[in-house]
Design a protein around this motif. Structure first.
Motif, mmCIF file in Angstrom:
data_model
loop_
_atom_site.group_PDB
_atom_site.id
_atom_site.type_symbol
_atom_site.label_atom_id
_atom_site.label_comp_id
_atom_site.label_asym_id
_atom_site.label_seq_id
_atom_site.Cartn_x
_atom_site.Cartn_y
_atom_site.Cartn_z
ATOM 1 N N GLY A 29 0.899 -1.335 0.676
ATOM 2 C CA GLY A 29 -0.204 -0.178 0.094
ATOM 3 C C GLY A 29 1.020 1.235 -0.137
ATOM 4 O O GLY A 29 1.958 1.297 0.180
ATOM 5 N N GLU A 30 -0.498 2.395 -0.179
ATOM 6 C CA GLU A 30 1.263 3.902 -0.343
ATOM 7 C C GLU A 30 1.641 4.164 0.736
ATOM 8 O O GLU A 30 2.420 5.111 0.636
ATOM 9 N N ASP A 31 1.572 3.762 2.353
ATOM 10 C CA ASP A 31 1.819 4.096 4.000
ATOM 11 C C ASP A 31 3.144 3.737 3.964
ATOM 12 O O ASP A 31 3.654 2.759 4.611
ATOM 13 N N SER A 32 4.528 3.445 2.692
ATOM 14 C CA SER A 32 4.949 2.540 2.340
ATOM 15 C C SER A 32 6.880 3.038 2.560
ATOM 16 O O SER A 32 6.367 4.448 2.077
ATOM 17 N N LYS A 77 9.297 4.507 14.719
ATOM 18 C CA LYS A 77 8.008 4.703 16.343
ATOM 19 C C LYS A 77 8.363 5.797 17.202
ATOM 20 O O LYS A 77 7.710 5.814 18.123
ATOM 21 N N SER A 78 9.853 6.045 16.840
ATOM 22 C CA SER A 78 9.962 7.441 17.946
ATOM 23 C C SER A 78 9.057 8.685 17.326
ATOM 24 O O SER A 78 8.798 9.699 17.993
ATOM 25 N N LEU A 79 8.801 8.620 15.824
ATOM 26 C CA LEU A 79 7.810 9.806 15.431
ATOM 27 C C LEU A 79 6.410 9.682 15.771
ATOM 28 O O LEU A 79 5.282 10.386 15.417
ATOM 29 N N GLY A 80 6.320 8.292 16.481
ATOM 30 C CA GLY A 80 4.263 8.116 16.281
ATOM 31 C C GLY A 80 4.040 7.720 15.093
ATOM 32 O O GLY A 80 2.998 7.491 14.978
ATOM 33 N N LYS A 81 4.625 7.034 14.587
ATOM 34 C CA LYS A 81 3.809 7.420 12.716
ATOM 35 C C LYS A 81 3.502 5.101 12.967
ATOM 36 O O LYS A 81 5.118 4.938 11.683
ATOM 37 N N GLU A 82 3.075 4.912 13.689
ATOM 38 C CA GLU A 82 3.143 3.483 13.678
ATOM 39 C C GLU A 82 2.621 2.039 12.386
ATOM 40 O O GLU A 82 3.078 1.453 11.958
ATOM 41 N N ASN A 83 1.775 3.055 11.501
ATOM 42 C CA ASN A 83 0.940 2.726 10.214
ATOM 43 C C ASN A 83 1.373 2.363 9.155
ATOM 44 O O ASN A 83 1.554 1.785 8.338
ATOM 45 N N THR A 84 3.349 3.113 9.160
ATOM 46 C CA THR A 84 3.612 3.431 8.544
ATOM 47 C C THR A 84 4.083 1.834 7.935
ATOM 48 O O THR A 84 5.399 1.226 9.309
ATOM 49 N N LYS A 85 4.380 1.591 6.876
ATOM 50 C CA LYS A 85 5.072 -0.194 6.570
ATOM 51 C C LYS A 85 6.637 -0.102 5.693
ATOM 52 O O LYS A 85 6.850 0.423 5.370
ATOM 53 N N VAL A 86 7.305 -0.839 6.271
ATOM 54 C CA VAL A 86 9.012 -0.475 5.923
ATOM 55 C C VAL A 86 9.162 -2.003 5.456
ATOM 56 O O VAL A 86 8.717 -3.087 5.639
ATOM 57 N N VAL A 87 9.217 -1.722 3.991
ATOM 58 C CA VAL A 87 9.407 -2.938 3.127
ATOM 59 C C VAL A 87 10.736 -2.665 2.843
ATOM 60 O O VAL A 87 11.061 -2.266 1.865
ATOM 61 N N VAL A 88 11.176 -3.447 2.796
ATOM 62 C CA VAL A 88 12.986 -4.004 2.609
ATOM 63 C C VAL A 88 12.638 -4.908 0.808
ATOM 64 O O VAL A 88 12.126 -6.313 1.090
ATOM 65 N N MET A 89 13.139 -4.988 -0.644
ATOM 66 C CA MET A 89 13.203 -5.612 -1.201
ATOM 67 C C MET A 89 14.224 -5.920 -1.388
ATOM 68 O O MET A 89 15.490 -5.121 -2.427
ATOM 69 N N ASP A 181 -0.999 -13.609 -5.162
ATOM 70 C CA ASP A 181 -0.627 -14.773 -3.879
ATOM 71 C C ASP A 181 -0.088 -13.675 -3.756
ATOM 72 O O ASP A 181 -0.543 -13.651 -2.419
ATOM 73 N N MET A 182 0.234 -13.535 -4.717
ATOM 74 C CA MET A 182 1.717 -11.981 -3.855
ATOM 75 C C MET A 182 1.186 -11.284 -3.478
ATOM 76 O O MET A 182 1.856 -10.709 -2.303
ATOM 77 N N ILE A 183 0.428 -10.095 -4.015
ATOM 78 C CA ILE A 183 -0.537 -9.483 -3.266
ATOM 79 C C ILE A 183 -1.154 -9.953 -2.078
ATOM 80 O O ILE A 183 -0.337 -8.799 -1.520
ATOM 81 N N LYS A 184 -1.846 -10.481 -1.953
ATOM 82 C CA LYS A 184 -2.482 -11.019 -1.065
ATOM 83 C C LYS A 184 -0.962 -11.642 -0.144
ATOM 84 O O LYS A 184 -1.150 -10.789 1.639
ATOM 85 N N LYS A 185 0.100 -12.298 -0.277
ATOM 86 C CA LYS A 185 1.262 -12.320 1.041
ATOM 87 C C LYS A 185 1.341 -10.869 1.251
ATOM 88 O O LYS A 185 1.798 -11.277 2.601
ATOM 89 N N VAL A 186 1.647 -10.344 0.415
ATOM 90 C CA VAL A 186 2.748 -9.131 0.870
ATOM 91 C C VAL A 186 1.722 -8.740 2.108
ATOM 92 O O VAL A 186 2.333 -7.552 3.138
ATOM 93 N N ALA A 187 -0.181 -8.052 1.093
ATOM 94 C CA ALA A 187 -0.349 -7.553 2.909
ATOM 95 C C ALA A 187 -0.721 -8.493 3.859
ATOM 96 O O ALA A 187 -0.565 -7.236 4.901
ATOM 97 N N LYS A 188 -0.721 -9.665 4.116
ATOM 98 C CA LYS A 188 -0.836 -10.619 5.252
ATOM 99 C C LYS A 188 0.503 -9.965 5.867
ATOM 100 O O LYS A 188 0.496 -9.699 7.215
ATOM 101 N N ALA A 189 1.576 -10.075 5.228
ATOM 102 C CA ALA A 189 3.386 -9.885 5.588
ATOM 103 C C ALA A 189 3.288 -8.671 6.138
ATOM 104 O O ALA A 189 3.249 -8.810 7.844
ATOM 105 N N THR A 190 2.630 -7.900 5.413
ATOM 106 C CA THR A 190 3.017 -6.289 6.110
ATOM 107 C C THR A 190 2.350 -5.695 7.174
ATOM 108 O O THR A 190 2.048 -4.763 8.114
ATOM 109 N N GLU A 191 0.561 -6.377 7.443
ATOM 110 C CA GLU A 191 -0.137 -6.200 8.480
ATOM 111 C C GLU A 191 -0.066 -6.628 10.050
ATOM 112 O O GLU A 191 0.013 -6.464 11.012
#
Ligand SMILES: Cc1ncc(C[n+]2csc(CCOP(=O)(O)OP(=O)(O)O)c2C)c(N)n1
Ligand SMILES: [Mg+2]
Length: 290
Positions: A29-32, A77-89, A181-191
Protein backbone atom coordinates in the motif's frame (compact mmCIF):
# COMPACT_ATOMS: atom_id res chain seq x y z
CA UNK A 1 -5.82 1.95 -6.61
CA UNK A 2 -3.04 4.52 -6.97
CA UNK A 3 -0.18 3.31 -9.16
CA UNK A 4 2.78 3.08 -6.82
CA UNK A 5 5.34 1.76 -9.31
CA UNK A 6 5.59 3.52 -12.66
CA UNK A 7 6.43 2.09 -16.06
CA UNK A 8 9.12 3.76 -18.17
CA UNK A 9 11.92 2.20 -16.14
CA UNK A 10 14.90 0.54 -17.79
CA UNK A 11 14.14 -3.10 -17.05
CA UNK A 12 14.31 -5.63 -19.89
CA UNK A 13 11.09 -6.43 -21.73
CA UNK A 14 9.38 -9.11 -19.63
CA UNK A 15 11.37 -8.18 -16.51
CA UNK A 16 10.41 -10.19 -13.44
CA UNK A 17 11.79 -7.66 -10.95
CA UNK A 18 9.44 -4.93 -12.22
CA UNK A 19 6.46 -7.25 -11.75
CA UNK A 20 7.65 -8.18 -8.28
CA UNK A 21 8.02 -4.53 -7.28
CA UNK A 22 4.58 -3.67 -8.60
CA UNK A 23 2.88 -6.58 -6.80
CA UNK A 24 4.78 -5.88 -3.59
CA UNK A 25 3.57 -2.28 -3.50
CA UNK A 26 0.01 -3.32 -4.39
CA UNK A 27 0.15 -5.50 -1.28
CA UNK A 28 1.97 -3.10 1.05
CA UNK A 29 0.00 0.00 0.00
CA UNK A 30 0.64 3.70 -0.29
CA UNK A 31 1.87 4.28 3.25
CA UNK A 32 5.11 2.36 2.78
CA UNK A 33 8.83 3.10 2.80
CA UNK A 34 10.97 0.86 0.60
CA UNK A 35 14.59 -0.02 1.27
CA UNK A 36 16.32 -1.50 -1.77
CA UNK A 37 19.90 -2.83 -1.85
CA UNK A 38 21.92 -2.79 -5.07
CA UNK A 39 20.77 -5.02 -7.93
CA UNK A 40 18.76 -4.91 -11.13
CA UNK A 41 15.68 -3.46 -9.44
CA UNK A 42 17.61 -0.55 -7.92
CA UNK A 43 19.65 0.18 -11.05
CA UNK A 44 16.80 0.06 -13.54
CA UNK A 45 14.25 2.06 -11.52
CA UNK A 46 16.37 4.99 -10.37
CA UNK A 47 18.65 6.41 -13.05
CA UNK A 48 19.16 9.90 -11.56
CA UNK A 49 17.12 12.12 -11.70
CA UNK A 50 14.29 9.72 -12.58
CA UNK A 51 12.43 7.22 -10.43
CA UNK A 52 9.65 4.66 -10.83
CA UNK A 53 8.82 4.70 -7.14
CA UNK A 54 5.76 6.62 -5.96
CA UNK A 55 6.58 5.83 -2.33
CA UNK A 56 9.65 6.92 -0.32
CA UNK A 57 12.58 4.77 -1.42
CA UNK A 58 16.06 4.35 0.02
CA UNK A 59 19.01 2.71 -1.72
CA UNK A 60 21.15 0.75 0.74
CA UNK A 61 24.26 -1.35 0.52
CA UNK A 62 23.91 -5.09 0.01
CA UNK A 63 25.28 -5.67 3.48
CA UNK A 64 22.90 -3.48 5.44
CA UNK A 65 19.50 -3.35 3.72
CA UNK A 66 17.69 -5.05 6.61
CA UNK A 67 19.58 -2.94 9.16
CA UNK A 68 18.55 0.24 7.31
CA UNK A 69 14.98 -1.08 7.48
CA UNK A 70 15.41 -1.62 11.22
CA UNK A 71 16.62 1.98 11.58
CA UNK A 72 13.67 3.32 9.59
CA UNK A 73 11.30 1.31 11.76
CA UNK A 74 12.88 2.66 14.96
CA UNK A 75 12.68 6.23 13.62
CA UNK A 76 9.01 5.82 12.67
CA UNK A 77 8.27 4.44 16.13
CA UNK A 78 9.87 7.43 17.83
CA UNK A 79 7.87 9.76 15.55
CA UNK A 80 4.66 7.91 16.49
CA UNK A 81 4.06 6.84 12.88
CA UNK A 82 3.47 3.21 13.58
CA UNK A 83 1.11 2.55 10.67
CA UNK A 84 3.74 3.14 8.00
CA UNK A 85 4.98 -0.15 6.51
CA UNK A 86 8.70 -0.75 6.23
CA UNK A 87 9.42 -2.96 3.24
CA UNK A 88 12.88 -4.17 2.29
CA UNK A 89 13.07 -5.52 -1.26
CA UNK A 90 16.29 -7.34 -2.18
CA UNK A 91 17.48 -9.76 -4.85
CA UNK A 92 18.55 -13.32 -4.09
CA UNK A 93 22.24 -12.39 -4.00
CA UNK A 94 21.46 -9.52 -1.65
CA UNK A 95 19.30 -11.76 0.53
CA UNK A 96 20.72 -15.29 0.62
CA UNK A 97 24.37 -14.28 0.38
CA UNK A 98 25.66 -10.75 0.88
CA UNK A 99 22.98 -9.32 3.21
CA UNK A 100 22.33 -12.49 5.19
CA UNK A 101 24.05 -11.39 8.41
CA UNK A 102 22.11 -8.14 8.60
CA UNK A 103 18.82 -9.89 7.85
CA UNK A 104 19.53 -12.43 10.57
CA UNK A 105 20.23 -9.72 13.15
CA UNK A 106 17.17 -7.71 12.17
CA UNK A 107 14.87 -10.73 12.45
CA UNK A 108 16.44 -11.94 15.68
CA UNK A 109 15.89 -8.49 17.25
CA UNK A 110 12.25 -8.63 16.18
CA UNK A 111 11.95 -5.43 14.15
CA UNK A 112 8.53 -4.74 12.69
CA UNK A 113 9.22 -4.87 8.95
CA UNK A 114 8.64 -7.03 5.90
CA UNK A 115 11.51 -8.39 3.85
CA UNK A 116 10.65 -9.37 0.27
CA UNK A 117 13.25 -11.42 -1.60
CA UNK A 118 13.00 -11.17 -5.38
CA UNK A 119 14.59 -14.43 -6.37
CA UNK A 120 15.76 -14.52 -9.99
CA UNK A 121 18.25 -17.22 -8.99
CA UNK A 122 21.56 -15.44 -9.79
CA UNK A 123 23.42 -12.13 -9.66
CA UNK A 124 21.72 -10.76 -12.76
CA UNK A 125 22.84 -7.16 -12.66
CA UNK A 126 26.51 -8.08 -12.90
CA UNK A 127 26.06 -10.73 -15.60
CA UNK A 128 24.43 -13.91 -14.26
CA UNK A 129 26.85 -15.19 -11.62
CA UNK A 130 25.59 -18.01 -9.41
CA UNK A 131 24.18 -17.23 -5.96
CA UNK A 132 23.00 -19.37 -3.05
CA UNK A 133 19.60 -19.40 -4.77
CA UNK A 134 20.80 -20.80 -8.08
CA UNK A 135 19.20 -24.21 -8.58
CA UNK A 136 21.02 -27.49 -9.15
CA UNK A 137 22.54 -27.84 -12.63
CA UNK A 138 21.75 -24.33 -13.85
CA UNK A 139 24.46 -22.96 -16.10
CA UNK A 140 25.64 -19.50 -15.04
CA UNK A 141 28.77 -17.52 -15.91
CA UNK A 142 30.48 -18.76 -12.72
CA UNK A 143 29.02 -22.28 -12.90
CA UNK A 144 29.13 -22.89 -16.64
CA UNK A 145 28.10 -26.24 -18.07
CA UNK A 146 30.76 -27.89 -20.20
CA UNK A 147 32.73 -31.06 -20.70
CA UNK A 148 33.33 -31.58 -17.00
CA UNK A 149 30.29 -29.95 -15.45
CA UNK A 150 26.51 -29.96 -15.58
CA UNK A 151 26.46 -26.42 -14.18
CA UNK A 152 25.80 -25.35 -10.60
CA UNK A 153 26.69 -28.36 -8.43
CA UNK A 154 24.77 -27.25 -5.31
CA UNK A 155 21.07 -27.28 -4.43
CA UNK A 156 19.19 -24.04 -3.77
CA UNK A 157 19.54 -22.75 -0.20
CA UNK A 158 16.29 -23.08 1.76
CA UNK A 159 15.98 -19.45 2.81
CA UNK A 160 12.31 -19.56 3.94
CA UNK A 161 13.20 -22.33 6.42
CA UNK A 162 16.11 -20.24 7.71
CA UNK A 163 13.81 -17.26 8.26
CA UNK A 164 11.20 -19.43 9.99
CA UNK A 165 14.00 -20.70 12.26
CA UNK A 166 14.52 -17.09 13.38
CA UNK A 167 11.07 -17.21 14.95
CA UNK A 168 9.50 -14.99 12.29
CA UNK A 169 5.73 -14.91 12.85
CA UNK A 170 5.07 -15.09 9.09
CA UNK A 171 7.09 -16.56 6.23
CA UNK A 172 5.65 -17.16 2.77
CA UNK A 173 6.77 -18.24 -0.65
CA UNK A 174 5.14 -16.76 -3.72
CA UNK A 175 5.76 -16.21 -7.42
CA UNK A 176 5.36 -13.40 -9.91
CA UNK A 177 3.38 -15.92 -11.98
CA UNK A 178 0.60 -15.70 -9.36
CA UNK A 179 -0.01 -11.96 -8.84
CA UNK A 180 -3.04 -12.36 -6.53
CA UNK A 181 -1.12 -14.79 -4.36
CA UNK A 182 1.82 -12.40 -4.12
CA UNK A 183 -0.26 -9.27 -3.41
CA UNK A 184 -2.26 -11.12 -0.72
CA UNK A 185 0.84 -12.51 0.98
CA UNK A 186 2.69 -9.18 1.02
CA UNK A 187 -0.44 -7.48 2.40
CA UNK A 188 -0.69 -10.11 5.13
CA UNK A 189 3.03 -9.90 5.92
CA UNK A 190 2.91 -6.12 6.32
CA UNK A 191 -0.16 -6.34 8.58
CA UNK A 192 1.45 -8.83 10.97
CA UNK A 193 3.57 -7.30 13.73
CA UNK A 194 7.21 -8.31 13.84
CA UNK A 195 9.70 -9.37 11.17
CA UNK A 196 7.98 -11.07 8.25
CA UNK A 197 9.47 -12.61 5.13
CA UNK A 198 8.09 -13.17 1.63
CA UNK A 199 10.20 -15.04 -0.91
CA UNK A 200 9.08 -14.41 -4.51
CA UNK A 201 10.25 -16.63 -7.34
CA UNK A 202 11.02 -14.43 -10.36
CA UNK A 203 12.16 -15.88 -13.71
CA UNK A 204 14.67 -13.66 -15.54
CA UNK A 205 14.34 -13.62 -19.32
CA UNK A 206 17.96 -12.55 -19.84
CA UNK A 207 19.73 -14.74 -17.31
CA UNK A 208 17.63 -17.88 -17.72
CA UNK A 209 17.31 -17.60 -21.48
CA UNK A 210 13.68 -17.60 -22.56
CA UNK A 211 11.59 -15.32 -24.78
CA UNK A 212 10.57 -12.03 -23.17
CA UNK A 213 6.89 -12.97 -23.56
CA UNK A 214 7.29 -16.12 -21.43
CA UNK A 215 8.15 -14.78 -17.95
CA UNK A 216 4.79 -15.61 -16.42
CA UNK A 217 4.56 -18.99 -18.18
CA UNK A 218 7.97 -20.05 -16.85
CA UNK A 219 7.03 -18.85 -13.36
CA UNK A 220 3.82 -20.88 -13.42
CA UNK A 221 5.64 -23.96 -14.64
CA UNK A 222 8.09 -23.80 -11.70
CA UNK A 223 5.09 -24.04 -9.38
CA UNK A 224 3.26 -26.68 -11.42
CA UNK A 225 6.26 -29.02 -11.40
CA UNK A 226 6.65 -28.78 -7.62
CA UNK A 227 10.08 -27.18 -7.93
CA UNK A 228 8.76 -23.97 -6.35
CA UNK A 229 6.06 -24.81 -3.78
CA UNK A 230 3.80 -21.97 -2.66
CA UNK A 231 3.13 -22.04 1.08
CA UNK A 232 2.73 -19.95 4.21
CA UNK A 233 4.33 -20.54 7.61
CA UNK A 234 2.98 -18.97 10.77
CA UNK A 235 5.10 -19.17 13.92
CA UNK A 236 7.25 -21.84 12.32
CA UNK A 237 4.44 -24.14 11.14
CA UNK A 238 3.23 -24.58 7.57
CA UNK A 239 -0.35 -23.34 7.68
CA UNK A 240 -1.33 -23.07 4.01
CA UNK A 241 -0.22 -24.71 0.79
CA UNK A 242 -1.26 -24.10 -2.81
CA UNK A 243 -2.07 -27.58 -4.12
CA UNK A 244 -1.11 -28.60 -7.63
CA UNK A 245 -2.84 -31.99 -7.48
CA UNK A 246 -3.47 -33.58 -10.86
CA UNK A 247 -2.05 -30.61 -12.74
CA UNK A 248 1.49 -31.60 -11.79
CA UNK A 249 3.93 -31.34 -14.69
CA UNK A 250 7.23 -33.19 -15.18
CA UNK A 251 10.29 -31.04 -14.45
CA UNK A 252 11.41 -31.61 -18.02
CA UNK A 253 8.63 -29.28 -19.20
CA UNK A 254 10.11 -26.51 -17.04
CA UNK A 255 13.78 -27.19 -17.82
CA UNK A 256 13.36 -27.29 -21.58
CA UNK A 257 11.88 -23.78 -21.61
CA UNK A 258 15.23 -22.32 -20.48
CA UNK A 259 18.67 -21.93 -22.04
CA UNK A 260 20.39 -22.33 -18.65
CA UNK A 261 19.31 -26.01 -18.61
CA UNK A 262 19.78 -26.69 -22.33
CA UNK A 263 22.91 -28.81 -21.78
CA UNK A 264 20.87 -31.37 -19.82
CA UNK A 265 19.18 -32.33 -23.07
CA UNK A 266 22.38 -32.61 -25.12
CA UNK A 267 25.09 -33.91 -22.77
CA UNK A 268 25.75 -37.53 -22.06
CA UNK A 269 24.37 -38.31 -18.60
CA UNK A 270 21.83 -35.49 -18.87
CA UNK A 271 18.92 -37.86 -18.36
CA UNK A 272 20.21 -38.97 -14.96
CA UNK A 273 20.68 -35.33 -13.99
CA UNK A 274 17.10 -34.50 -14.99
CA UNK A 275 16.00 -37.45 -12.82
CA UNK A 276 17.81 -35.86 -9.85
CA UNK A 277 15.93 -32.60 -10.44
CA UNK A 278 12.67 -34.58 -10.68
CA UNK A 279 13.55 -36.09 -7.29
CA UNK A 280 13.81 -32.56 -5.80
CA UNK A 281 10.31 -31.76 -7.12
CA UNK A 282 8.93 -35.13 -5.92
CA UNK A 283 10.29 -34.49 -2.43
CA UNK A 284 8.61 -31.06 -2.34
CA UNK A 285 5.33 -32.62 -3.48
CA UNK A 286 5.57 -35.16 -0.67
CA UNK A 287 6.84 -32.79 2.05
CA UNK A 288 4.22 -30.10 1.40
CA UNK A 289 1.39 -32.40 0.32
CA UNK A 290 1.11 -30.59 -3.00
C1 LIG B 1 29.32 -5.45 -1.63
C2 LIG B 1 29.07 -5.50 -3.09
N1 LIG B 1 29.43 -6.61 -3.77
C3 LIG B 1 29.19 -6.69 -5.09
C4 LIG B 1 28.61 -5.66 -5.77
C5 LIG B 1 28.36 -5.77 -7.27
N2 LIG B 1 26.97 -6.05 -7.60
C6 LIG B 1 26.13 -5.08 -8.04
S1 LIG B 1 24.61 -5.65 -8.49
C7 LIG B 1 25.05 -7.24 -8.13
C8 LIG B 1 24.08 -8.38 -8.37
C9 LIG B 1 22.96 -8.48 -7.39
O1 LIG B 1 22.31 -9.70 -7.46
P1 LIG B 1 20.91 -9.91 -6.78
O2 LIG B 1 20.90 -9.41 -5.38
O3 LIG B 1 20.51 -11.32 -6.97
O4 LIG B 1 19.96 -8.94 -7.63
P2 LIG B 1 19.58 -9.02 -9.21
O5 LIG B 1 20.46 -8.04 -9.92
O6 LIG B 1 19.79 -10.43 -9.64
O7 LIG B 1 18.14 -8.64 -9.27
C10 LIG B 1 26.39 -7.30 -7.65
C11 LIG B 1 27.11 -8.53 -7.25
C12 LIG B 1 28.24 -4.49 -5.03
N3 LIG B 1 27.62 -3.47 -5.62
N4 LIG B 1 28.49 -4.45 -3.71
MG1 LIG C 1 19.30 -12.10 -8.46
Amino acid sequence: MKNLFDSGHRGCAGCCDAMAAKFTLMGAGEDSIVINPTGCLEVMTTPFPETSWNVPWIHSLFENAAAVGAGVEAALKSLGKENTKVVVMGGDGATLDIGMRSISGTFERGHDLTYVCIDNEAYMNTGVQRSGATPYNASTTTSPSGKVSFGNPRPKKNMPAIMAAHGAPYVATTSIGFPKDMIKKVAKATEIEGPTYVHAHAPCTTGWGFDTSKTVEVAKMAVQTGLWPLYEMEDGEVTKVRKIGKNVKPVEDYLKMQRRFKHLFTMEGGEEEIAKIQAIADKNIEDFGL
